[in-house]
Design an enzyme around this catalytic site. Sequence first.
Site, PDB file in Angstrom:
ATOM      1  CG  ASN A   1      -1.920  -1.102   1.198  1.00  0.00           C
ATOM      2  OD1 ASN A   1      -2.860  -1.064   0.421  1.00  0.00           O
ATOM      3  ND2 ASN A   1      -1.720  -2.116   2.035  1.00  0.00           N
TER       4      ASN A   1
ATOM      5  CB  SER B   1      -5.839   3.015   7.989  1.00  0.00           C
ATOM      6  OG  SER B   1      -6.193   1.764   7.494  1.00  0.00           O
TER       7      SER B   1
ATOM      8  CD  GLU C   1      -4.592  -0.005  -2.748  1.00  0.00           C
ATOM      9  OE1 GLU C   1      -4.797  -0.427  -1.593  1.00  0.00           O
ATOM     10  OE2 GLU C   1      -3.892  -0.610  -3.578  1.00  0.00           O
TER      11      GLU C   1
END
Lengths: 496, 496
Positions: free
Chosen positions: A150, A155, A391
């Site tokens: 990513n 997160s 994503e």
Amino acid sequence: MNMQSMWEDSKIAEHPPFPNVSESKIKENVLPQLNQWALVNGLVMQPTGSKSNDSRVAPVTLYPTPIPRTLYNEAKDLQKHYNKLYASIARNDGNWLSNEISKINDANFTKKLYEMYKRVESKQAIKLGVFRSDYLVTKDSKEIKQVEFNTISVSFGGLSTKAGEMHNFLNQVGSYMDDSDSFYDVRELPNSESSVFLTRGIANALAVYQPDPANSKKKENTLVAFIVEPNEVNIFDQKLIEFNLLRLYGIQCIRLTFDEVATKLEYSKDGNKRLILKGSGKEIGLVYYRTGYTETDYHNESHWKAREFLEASYAIKAPDLSIQLSGAKKVQQLLTDDKILSKFVDDASIRKSLRKTFVKIYPLDESELGKQGRKLAMETPEKFVLKPQREGGNHNIYKSDIPKYLSEIKKEDWNDYILMELIDAKENTENYIVRDNELIKEPIISELGIYGCILFDNQNIHSNEFSGSLLRSKIVSSNEGGVMAGHAALDSMCLV
Amino acid sequence: MNMQSMWEDSKIAEHPPFPNVSESKIKENVLPQLNQWALVNGLVMQPTGSKSNDSRVAPVTLYPTPIPRTLYNEAKDLQKHYNKLYASIARNDGNWLSNEISKINDANFTKKLYEMYKRVESKQAIKLGVFRSDYLVTKDSKEIKQVEFNTISVSFGGLSTKAGEMHNFLNQVGSYMDDSDSFYDVRELPNSESSVFLTRGIANALAVYQPDPANSKKKENTLVAFIVEPNEVNIFDQKLIEFNLLRLYGIQCIRLTFDEVATKLEYSKDGNKRLILKGSGKEIGLVYYRTGYTETDYHNESHWKAREFLEASYAIKAPDLSIQLSGAKKVQQLLTDDKILSKFVDDASIRKSLRKTFVKIYPLDESELGKQGRKLAMETPEKFVLKPQREGGNHNIYKSDIPKYLSEIKKEDWNDYILMELIDAKENTENYIVRDNELIKEPIISELGIYGCILFDNQNIHSNEFSGSLLRSKIVSSNEGGVMAGHAALDSMCLV
Ligand SMILES: Nc1ncnc2c1ncn2[C@@H]1O[C@H](COP(=O)(O)OP(=O)(O)OP(=O)(O)O)[C@@H](O)[C@H]1O
Ligand SMILES: Nc1ncnc2c1ncn2[C@@H]1O[C@H](COP(=O)(O)OP(=O)(O)OP(=O)(O)O)[C@@H](O)[C@H]1O
Ligand SMILES: [Mg+2]
Ligand SMILES: [Mg+2]
Ligand SMILES: [Mg+2]
Ligand SMILES: [Mg+2]
């Protein structure tokens, strides 16, 4: 005796992989402890529709989940190499990235990003990658295999630290044992440093930013802008980083939606496109995206304009478009070709370590490998997952759904997907997911995320760091397992 | 340059007593910041009826409230003397305390406490006072006057620290200014150290406790028992102390209701009445009451039995019955007589400083002063508050309600009340109370609480400390202003 030798000399007590606490004790004693710790220490979320002055305990596992220490160390050691690899790709040397991305049709998203990338020249040469490489441990517990890499809006770096602290607390107060002693030796439960290390990554970037020397506002007043969704369930994960930036580095942050970018920011008058907060005149040195990673994050054309406004500015972007595009699933597939990987990684032994974490990924184009992929997709779909260039979860097509899905889209769009071998991941059956105060005991699969930060421009790498870890556990019966969606939970590692 | 001279040399910027932020900015920018900080950092409560995995922002003021630095220092410096005074009273030398308390009729509470006090001999000589002396600043801002001295279950020591940190945060991120700079100089906003200092007070006590040497469980395993209500809105205030005990001293705590005291604890078999947690065999070294201060905390006779069971034990009590009884409003009244105060405080200058904080308090008995009190209560009730021997709020009778109230109770019970002059307190009109996400702008009165801990037995004082501060602000139109009841809010000081 120094810490190292202490470590080696003492034997860690042997125990079963998970504590064995009766459900009645869990409900009576452990859940209250867990909830109270979480609510006081910010292991919380703000569910859709709840009031802005209320919070709720985030989904978490009851126990830490065992992860082989060697595999964790392997993933950790790889992170700098992965950071560097993706930084190299983002540099677009020889137009490799542009060439590959240009082949993607996806008019609603990738094409729009790509066209903006071609159109816009950023005033800022330095960029920050805040990455997370995700792995599954194989069934035999011998290998880690990469799920994805990513490059935007990674997160849980804030909450990951909290989840680990919570497990540590429960262990320390004896919640995992009947006689109120500790079940784990503390050395089995490493702190996840992500909430501090990601903060450092951002602070490192702001430290190299050169604010306007003519501006009376001092360098200490240069802000970080978090670009966010207006109603964010996972807001506290972001706030933890924000508070750490202030607490540890004195850095002030501002949260802006794409709408607010348009109304609250302007370029400096000097033609340098410095990002200025209207009214206060303060300068934004770094733009940190926690939205903008998927089509639906851009609610209308003005949001695309806001993105472009930011992209062109003098602020450091985390990430800029080149970094975001490098995280395309298509790139991940291409890197499984050693010829391509060699373009970016000279060292054969590093290539070997990276490749060790790859599973087979096929294109679905007209190439030889693409033809092989098409065949496999139709004949043995249950071994694969089909991924578009997207994503944020809920975009993939799994197993038996693949042939029907492919047959319903245009053949010229097949190249927009990659076909990835499913990783046969280790399952655990003894942990619980605690969600909305309920105990869920189903087999789970745990995904290990390794964070990394790399600050670079086309010539230099200014810093390159491992930035902590994440363990998330999803219910096996759910294909994807979003934490905020409720099919997965924040977890932490017990190193074995 | 050392800190002290830095302090003196630099001038603190002059500014109005309160920031002046428009209500639209407050709602748009400041409330979200306030809520998010509070929810991540545990400035929260658990309203009745809410789920155990939910929390809500506690009532707080938007801004810190100005308090004269000299008055704060005066209150702070007095605390050790107050601690010592109440420790002396609790020693019951010459039976002074017993004699005075024995005159109170109140069969439902004070009499019950007193009879238990006469009946029970504690196995433990050492006791811990965790006190809070409450003051109002007079209208002219020149004096502090004592409202009361609390000797049991003093609350908000955890949340007080958080409220101050929250105001500090808002100041730092520029929420109090239009141009996002700081409104206050940080030196105006002292940290309230109560959540750490009260923790230290408790840890100091546990450190002198002697666990059973014959017991295989180590000293580090000696627990602190929090005696609590089953559903506590203000639970997180308690948890902050509990978490600090673990974090700073490695001390484990257990929460027990009176019902659980009966089922989960037993005396040691050796006749020493050590408090033992059944099952684990762990020893409880200190009993810390966060309930038991008022009649309704004892839901039935078995709760009184549980109290007696704890009182007789070898555990250190915070507080024991002697300390609790010393906090009777009656005692506060008696101390306004200098002859009585001299029994406990030799030093005339200390007496003078203490007396400076007293307002007139009358008994309502047959004595000369009592007769005066009776007359004043009937003739100028609007100058007084009538207080029974109770704690925890909502028991007092104010102003014009006094004559009717007195006329309706038996004359022989009048001695159970004290008649206290109302303190004409400083009001502020520019602060807001933020409760349930709503802004309340009404005149407020701020009550300054000073915490203190004293560890003592009949011979010695083992430690005596100032333990931090609290500022609570109540709406003027409410007589009492309970924070959890919603008529008051946690505040913090801006020292002027
Ligand atoms: N090759 C694979 N083998 C097994 N499971 C997989 C594989 N690829 C994806 N998954 C599962 O699907 C989930 C989502 O896939 P992936 O992470 O690639 O999608 P995404 O849209 O990028 O999601 P996000 O960025 O939100 O994590 C993974 O977390 C994992 O649980
Ligand atoms: N003499 C006084 N002058 C002005 N206000 C007073 C006076 N005495 C009490 N009050 C107000 O009434 C409130 C309650 O009084 P007090 O603190 O004596 O009662 P309590 O039952 O002991 O409450 P608690 O222990 O919960 O604080 C005070 O916080 C203050 O606001
Ligand atoms: Mg993923
Ligand atoms: Mg992803
Ligand atoms: Mg009071
Ligand atoms: Mg009181």
